[in-house]
Scaffold this motif. Structure first.
Motif, PDB file in Angstrom:
ATOM      1  N   CYS A 102      -2.979   0.524  -4.037  1.00 55.14           N
ATOM      2  CA  CYS A 102      -2.555  -0.852  -3.850  1.00 55.14           C
ATOM      3  C   CYS A 102      -1.580  -1.200  -4.965  1.00 55.14           C
ATOM      4  O   CYS A 102      -1.730  -0.719  -6.106  1.00 55.14           O
ATOM      5  N   TYR A 136       6.235  -1.843   7.562  1.00 57.29           N
ATOM      6  CA  TYR A 136       5.427  -0.639   7.697  1.00 57.29           C
ATOM      7  C   TYR A 136       6.303   0.605   7.684  1.00 57.29           C
ATOM      8  O   TYR A 136       7.418   0.591   8.214  1.00 57.29           O
ATOM      9  N   ILE A 177      -1.731  -4.321   7.675  1.00 55.52           N
ATOM     10  CA  ILE A 177      -1.926  -4.896   6.345  1.00 55.52           C
ATOM     11  C   ILE A 177      -2.217  -6.378   6.500  1.00 55.52           C
ATOM     12  O   ILE A 177      -1.610  -7.060   7.330  1.00 55.52           O
ATOM     13  N   ARG A 183       5.965  -8.641   7.164  1.00 54.72           N
ATOM     14  CA  ARG A 183       5.248  -7.391   6.946  1.00 54.72           C
ATOM     15  C   ARG A 183       6.196  -6.238   7.213  1.00 54.72           C
ATOM     16  O   ARG A 183       7.075  -6.319   8.063  1.00 54.72           O
ATOM     17  N   LEU A 237      -6.048  -2.966   4.145  1.00 52.79           N
ATOM     18  CA  LEU A 237      -5.295  -2.062   5.001  1.00 52.79           C
ATOM     19  C   LEU A 237      -6.266  -1.513   6.035  1.00 52.79           C
ATOM     20  O   LEU A 237      -7.143  -0.698   5.703  1.00 52.79           O
ATOM     21  N   TRP A 295       0.853  -1.177   0.000  1.00 51.36           N
ATOM     22  CA  TRP A 295       0.000   0.000   0.000  1.00 51.36           C
ATOM     23  C   TRP A 295       0.894   1.235   0.000  1.00 51.36           C
ATOM     24  O   TRP A 295       1.883   1.294   0.740  1.00 51.36           O
TER      25      TRP A 295
END
Length: 122
Positions: free
Chosen positions: A96, A60, A70, A58, A81, A36
């Motif tokens: 996306c 971030y 996410i 993941r 999200l 994202w």
């Protein structure tokens, strides 16, 4: 070829929550890294979050840590999200994106959606 369509954006007050969805078609997402990104008016597009196809990895952005989550449902070919504790500075168009491979990072995404607007009022 992968087509991505985002949904779930809208207007929300500061402190509120939204869940964005990204539905994919054309190919199964099970082997793709999903990400994202967002772009605010007058600013460059920036990374928000990404995850591996398995969900085991993941990543971030600092601005998203502790507030955004996410996730993905490979059976539905959809990535999500969840955004909590929204702030006015989160206002942006959210995109996306998808790429083949295993690198969960902000780089070299090949497929992009059209974006969904998120507006956070103070």
């Amino acid at each position: 070829q992968v087509q991505l369509v985002e949904s779930g954006g809208g207007l929300v007050q500061a402190g509120g929550s939204l869940r964005l969805s990204c539905a994919a078609s054309g190919r199964t997402l099970s082997s793709y890294v999903m990400g994202w990104f967002r772009q605010a008016p007058g600013k460059e597009r920036e990374f928000v979050a990404a995850m591996s196809w398995s969900g085991a990895t993941r990543s971030y952005a600092d601005s998203a840590k502790g507030r955004f989550i996410i996730s993905r449902d490979n059976a539905k070919n959809t990535v999500y999200l969840q955004m909590n504790g929204l702030k006015p500075e989160d206002t942006a168009v959210y995109y996306c994106a998808a790429k083949a491979g295993i690198r969960v990072d902000p780089y070299e995404y090949r497929y992009w959606g059209q974006g969904t607007q998120v507006t956070v009022s103070s």
